[in-house]
Design an enzyme around this catalytic site. Structure first.
Site, PDB file in Angstrom:
ATOM      1  N   GLU A 254       3.714   5.049 -14.236  1.00 56.10           N
ATOM      2  CA  GLU A 254       4.207   5.719 -15.438  1.00 56.10           C
ATOM      3  C   GLU A 254       4.490   7.177 -15.123  1.00 56.10           C
ATOM      4  O   GLU A 254       4.213   7.660 -14.014  1.00 56.10           O
ATOM      5  CB  GLU A 254       3.192   5.606 -16.577  1.00 56.10           C
ATOM      6  N   HIS A 297      -1.910   8.841 -22.493  1.00 53.07           N
ATOM      7  CA  HIS A 297      -2.829   8.993 -21.375  1.00 53.07           C
ATOM      8  C   HIS A 297      -2.958  10.458 -20.971  1.00 53.07           C
ATOM      9  O   HIS A 297      -1.968  11.198 -21.006  1.00 53.07           O
ATOM     10  CB  HIS A 297      -2.344   8.201 -20.159  1.00 53.07           C
TER      11      HIS A 297
END
Length: 703
Positions: A254, A297
């Site tokens: 990511e 995150h």
């Protein structure tokens, strides 16, 4: 391996074409810093868990640890006891010991599951290192960044212990029925695909896809989405390469950091030196992440000069990985790649319990068990960014009395250079970062990192190397040395993530000038959330200047990011899990849709969080349809469906239709509840079908 260099999936082709303007040209070179080998690298083999692995728990008698241990025991994990400070006896019929020293002597563990709350977790990991436990798995969220960097500084000096985490779902070997973490067990199946992932929810989606394809999993490693990970993508690939049970590899990356680029370098080397390489498929979430924002995150943000998620996609593809646009495509993609590589897929998809064992030894399948979520399940780490006009107040205690250094509110000249203290994610350490130019078009090539031990001040030799890279006049060296030393003290004292500035040298006075408009002052929110440290810094946050929906969402344990004011954006999204939420935005773009928001309900959404999420989304007048994308790993599909019905009963939906995609745990019940509700809801299990319908409604309205 020509076949592995381009995707055979039409979805991947569409993905590539629809985002062509974002990608790097083919074969464009890219650079990453070279990791200096440390004794810690020799511990990578400790990741090879199986039925033989003797597992203990730290925090064994805690409620969450107890529930998790029960589920893992039922699955077949070889749990041999645990530790709770000051307690001794039995728990769950297993030995309970008061400290790790006794546990090491009496239980001889191969691995420890650290189910300790974030404020004490750093110390618990250090205790496990001191006891030389071979594998340490830390699942807690909100361990302060500087605690993790201190832990990594210790780990890099030894060759006995390996860390997975922190803030990760853990590690699981389905063939060996060994789970150390909180993965949703019904999703997993013994097999031959190795998976290493930053995102928990995306990894569960990938696991489910691989299971449906009949391939199953050999070993799944949750790297975690924090800024620093004890085990990264390359570590996982090294294990998969030499694991006789693993026939194919899956990477889930990511936005943020360089783990995917490091993996690409490894892949290129692997394909060159291996006569019959195992096929590799990959996904990178966050193609449409908002620049400068943290996407759920803690580590999901790109630092200055780092490659975007779109560029990482291209880099991995050019290295030889086959890219997919959505994790539900991993199963069919990997099946095709295995066949193209000359492997007998019929044997790989056969019952792995009938096949010979390597290091995995379990021959039985444990019963399906419900997952247990660790502490702090509804909190999301966010860094604190201070504005440029707040810089003088924060910097004054550290820089006000420095000889030859001044702060200026003037914009930096074109001749300015860059100095920063930040995190080197690959080296897992703080670093000095310098560049002789601040020109963003050249910064990626000119900036250089100089990592150092978090427990110590940066040595003078390192500082001099960082200054030499600036190509500044020798007369400025003394003042620059003083400045970097002061910035390093501030970095550690305030538990910063990044402190940086454009800097120039006054030609008249030879003074070092820090240009506050260019400053980045980013601080670790976990230090305050978990340990109540740095209160004075975090009191500077001005919530009244932030997006109201984002602040309200945070109060309910939801991460909401307002994406833009684009009038053509009209799809509201509600997703469980940060990685899945990022990938949902990306995949919607493939189908021609634009979302107004990023919304992560957390890994375990509840009816109440779903209700609040609807309220937040509906405040945006542009919304024409809401897309609920839930993978029921940790989240029960039936419960989510009930939450959606609750929202319809208690929230004014304003006639906005809702398309629901529920997959995973209890998906049939969730889909049935939606279908039989009689409300303005449509239920799907496949992502492509659901996304197509969402975009159709967004363009033409409800039909």
């Amino acid at each position: 391996m020509a076949a592995s260099r381009s995707s055979n999936s039409c979805h991947a082709m569409l993905f590539r074409q629809s985002h062509a303007k974002h990608f790097l040209p083919k074969r464009r070179p890219f650079s990453i810093s070279r990791t200096v080998r440390s004794p810690y690298d020799d511990t990578v083999h400790n990741l090879r868990i199986g039925r033989h692995t003797r597992v203990i728990y730290q925090g064994f008698t805690g409620r969450v640890a107890t529930g998790n241990a029960k589920d893992s025991l039922a699955y077949g994990t070889n749990i041999v006891g645990g530790v709770t400070p000051g307690k001794e006896g039995e728990h769950l019929g297993l030995p309970l010991l008061p400290n790790l020293r006794k546990a090491k002597e009496q239980l001889k563990p191969d691995a420890t599951a650290v189910f300790v709350a974030a404020p004490q977790c750093g110390q618990a990991i250090e205790d496990a290192i001191e006891a030389e436990i071979p594998l340490i798995v830390a699942v807690a969220e909100h361990i302060p960044l500087h605690d993790v960097m201190r832990v990594m500084s210790i780990l890099k000096t030894q060759s006995k212990s390996r860390l997975v985490g922190a803030n990760a779902p853990g590690i699981i070997a389905p063939i060996g029925f060994c789970r150390i973490g909180f993965q949703p067990l019904p999703t997993f199946s013994p097999g031959h695909i190795g998976i290493v992932a930053k995102s928990g929810t995306l990894s569960y989606e990938a696991v489910a896809s691989v299971t449906r394809a009949g391939l199953g999993q050999s070993l799944c490693i949750g790297m975690g989405g924090d800024i620093i990970a004890g085990t990264n993508i390359v570590d996982g690939l090294k294990v998969f390469e030499h694991d006789p049970e693993t026939e194919g590899m899956v990477i889930i990356g990511e936005v943020g950091g360089r783990a995917e680029e490091d993996a690409a370098e490894w892949i290129k080397d692997y394909l060159q030196r291996t006569s019959k390489p195992k096929p590799i498929a990959a996904l990178v979430a966050g193609i449409h992440a908002t620049a400068g924002r943290i996407m759920g995150h803690a580590g999901a943000w790109a630092a200055r000069g780092e490659h975007t998620a779109a560029e990482k996609y291209s880099i991995l593809q050019d290295a030889g990985a086959t890219m997919v646009d959505h994790p539900e495509n991993f199963g069919t993609t990997m099946k095709s790649l295995l066949s193209q590589s000359g492997r007998d897929v019929s044997k790989i998809t056969g019952n792995p319990t009938d096949q010979k064992r390597g290091y995995h030894t379990s021959m039985r399948r444990g019963p399906a068990a419900r997952s247990r979520r660790p502490q702090n399940q509804h909190q999301h780490t966010r860094s604190l960014h201070l504005r440029a006009d707040q810089a003088p107040k924060v910097l004054e205690p550290y820089l006000s009395n420095l000889e030859g250094v001044t702060l200026t509110s003037n914009a930096a000249p074109d001749s300015a250079f860059y100095i920063g203290l930040t995190v080197d994610r690959t080296e897992r350490q703080p670093c000095i970062r310098t560049s002789p130019t601040t020109d963003i078009s050249r910064f990626r090539e000119t900036a250089k990192r100089f990592p150092f031990d978090q427990r110590e001040a940066p040595p003078d030799s390192l500082i001099q190397s960082a200054i030499a890279h600036l190509n500044t006049p020798e007369s400025a060296t003394k003042h620059l040395t003083t400045l970097i030393n002061s910035m390093a003290k501030m970095y550690k004292k305030t538990e910063a993530v990044t402190i940086s500035s454009s800097i120039s040298i006054s030609p008249q006075s030879q003074q070092i000038q820090l240009h506050t408009p260019s400053m980045v002052l980013q601080f670790d929110d976990s230090a305050y959330r978990s340990n109540k440290r740095q209160e004075s810094i975090h009191q500077l946050r001005q919530k009244d200047l932030e997006q109201p929906e984002e602040v309200e969402a945070e109060n309910h344990g939801i991460v909401y990011v307002h994406l833009s004011e684009d009038p053509s954006a009209n799809i509201g999204t509600l997703v469980n899990g940060a990685g899945l939420a990022m990938n949902t935005l990306d995949a919607l773009h493939i189908h021609g849709g634009k979302a107004i928001n990023f919304l992560d309900t957390g890994g375990k959404a509840t009816s109440e969080t779903v209700k609040k999420s609807f309220e937040l989304i509906l405040r945006d007048e542009r919304v024409k349809v809401i897309f609920v994308n839930i993978f029921g790993g940790l989240t029960d599909g039936g419960m989510i469906a009930e939450g959606i019905l609750l929202a319809f009963r208690e929230v004014e939906m304003k006639g906005v239709p809702v398309v629901v995609r529920i997959r995973g745990t209890n998906e049939e019940a969730g889909q049935r509840i939606i279908a039989e509700s009689g409300l303005d809801l449509e239920a799907f299990d496949g992502f492509a079908e659901a996304a197509t319908r969402v975009v159709e409604i967004a363009r033409e309205g409800k039909k």
